[in-house]
Design an enzyme around this catalytic site. Sequence first.
Site, PDB file in Angstrom:
ATOM      1  N   SER A 171       0.837  -1.187   0.000  1.00  0.00           N
ATOM      2  CA  SER A 171       0.000   0.000   0.000  1.00  0.00           C
ATOM      3  C   SER A 171       0.886   1.255   0.000  1.00  0.00           C
ATOM      4  CB  SER A 171      -0.959  -0.047   1.189  1.00  0.00           C
ATOM      5  OG  SER A 171      -1.979   0.899   1.051  1.00  0.00           O
ATOM      6  N   ASP A 225      -8.641  -4.443  -6.288  1.00  0.00           N
ATOM      7  CA  ASP A 225      -8.161  -3.692  -5.126  1.00  0.00           C
ATOM      8  C   ASP A 225      -8.968  -2.400  -4.974  1.00  0.00           C
ATOM      9  OD1 ASP A 225      -6.653  -2.030  -3.321  1.00  0.00           O
ATOM     10  OD2 ASP A 225      -4.887  -3.233  -3.753  1.00  0.00           O
ATOM     11  N   HIS A 272      -7.163  -5.868  -0.899  1.00  0.00           N
ATOM     12  CA  HIS A 272      -6.061  -4.911  -0.856  1.00  0.00           C
ATOM     13  C   HIS A 272      -4.772  -5.647  -0.513  1.00  0.00           C
ATOM     14  CE1 HIS A 272      -4.150  -1.066  -0.575  1.00  0.00           C
ATOM     15  NE2 HIS A 272      -3.965  -1.115   0.731  1.00  0.00           N
TER      16      HIS A 272
END
Length: 507
Positions: free
Chosen positions: A230, A447, A477
């Site tokens: 991320s 995602d 994610h």
Amino acid sequence: MAVVALAGLLATGCTQSGGTTGSGTPAPSTAPPATGDSKGSGLPASLTGQRPDWNSCAAPEGGEKPGSAWRCATVQVPLDYAEPGGATIPVALIRKEAGDKSGRLGSLLFNFGGPGASGVDILPRAATEYSALGRRYDLVGFDPRGVRRSAGVVCRDDKEQAAAEATIDYTPDSAAEEQRFVQDATSFGKGCASRSGKVLPYTTTANTARDLDLVRQILGDAKLNYFGISYGTQLGGTYAHLFPRNVGRFVLDAVVDPTADSVGHARNQTVGFQRALDNYLKATGQDPKAGTERIARLVKRLDEKPLAVGERRLTDSLALTGVVMPLYSEQSWPLLTTALTKAEQGSGAELLQLADWYNDRDASGHYATQSHSQRAISCADSAERPTVDQARALLPEFRRLSPVFGEFLAWDTAGWCANWPVKGEAKTSDASAPGAGPVLVVGTTGDPATPYEGAERMAKELGEGVGVLVTNKGEGHGAYGSSACVTKTVDAYLVDGKVPAYGTTCS
């Protein structure tokens, strides 16, 4: 909405001799190469010569007990790299040494996202996911500057945070609500300045990348081996840009678009969360259009009349946060189904619980400070300061992109860094890294928080022969640990140096 890695839903020592392994990935040389960043060069020996004092760590709740395996240490880094001999701040580390000492490849550093996630807390909790990597690498987590034990930014106390959640409408419908919305953002920034003003101007991702390179030297690694998730992909891309010759084996999973500005990130997430919501609705036998309209009506009703949950209220903003939370992981979709059903029946407890998990609020009403660090880092990075008028102008487009999330994310562009007390660094980040070794860039098609298109752009931005795109056809994610194919591909690269073909697809 935060760009976060939700761990739980879902590293010193010798170096190798020179040479190559696998399909041509360089093995570490015996001496650290020169840095490629003028601000990161010329550091005094008092910093580069540090030797961490590894001590036992407190066990993290719900995770692998550190015991004798996990050790913690703190190193010092420059507060301002333009004055490397000046004031310093601490960076906290946690390490579990490689199980196979004879086959050890060096350290592998992790960043789990946020920005603002604590690697010291998360890595031991998530360690079983990385057990195959831990045989050959020292697994190392860290708290980035401005986070928790590393001069962590604090902006509000629990009472102030709870009051904001209860009274501020983050999708304002009137001039009075708009005024309170902006006042709240300004108040948050002032709180950060009064409590953490010393570190606030220096919490940029570029400075954290420089910290990583200093930590690399302190740990004795010729090159940095890194796993970013991320926001950790933005940090990894920034490091590769600043220190291309120091890039070892790099994996970026759930990739932040390096070409997007603040409005672009909001637009990307509006598309990503609506896409994930559509996929959830299809998987549960619902028509995406009808299901979206149903949720939008629920949110509107909560805007007009929040649901009482004990002494608290489920507002429209908290409900949206509760809907977002389970979209990060397909395994959490049943929680969303239950929470939406209950809310439509007049019970807001389930959606409020999901929002509390997302907002790091525990049962006693205490909030963690990840959101404080997140805003400090994001606003130090971004030079843009969208106004209320600019946010309002985005509403028609964002509503078309998502009737559920569009308004929230359009307004968020103005609330995030409004009247922030320090200037931001740049409009967008730079991940171009000519001369770096291959970097695996893993994107998941479903995602929600970092849509797949960001991975495509990161691979391109890193440059030909550097960015290696790996596509995961799936939901959620982050792909490592949830996709056996991605996990196998990443492990083969990190452990054996086997670089997959560009465009490799897992399904």
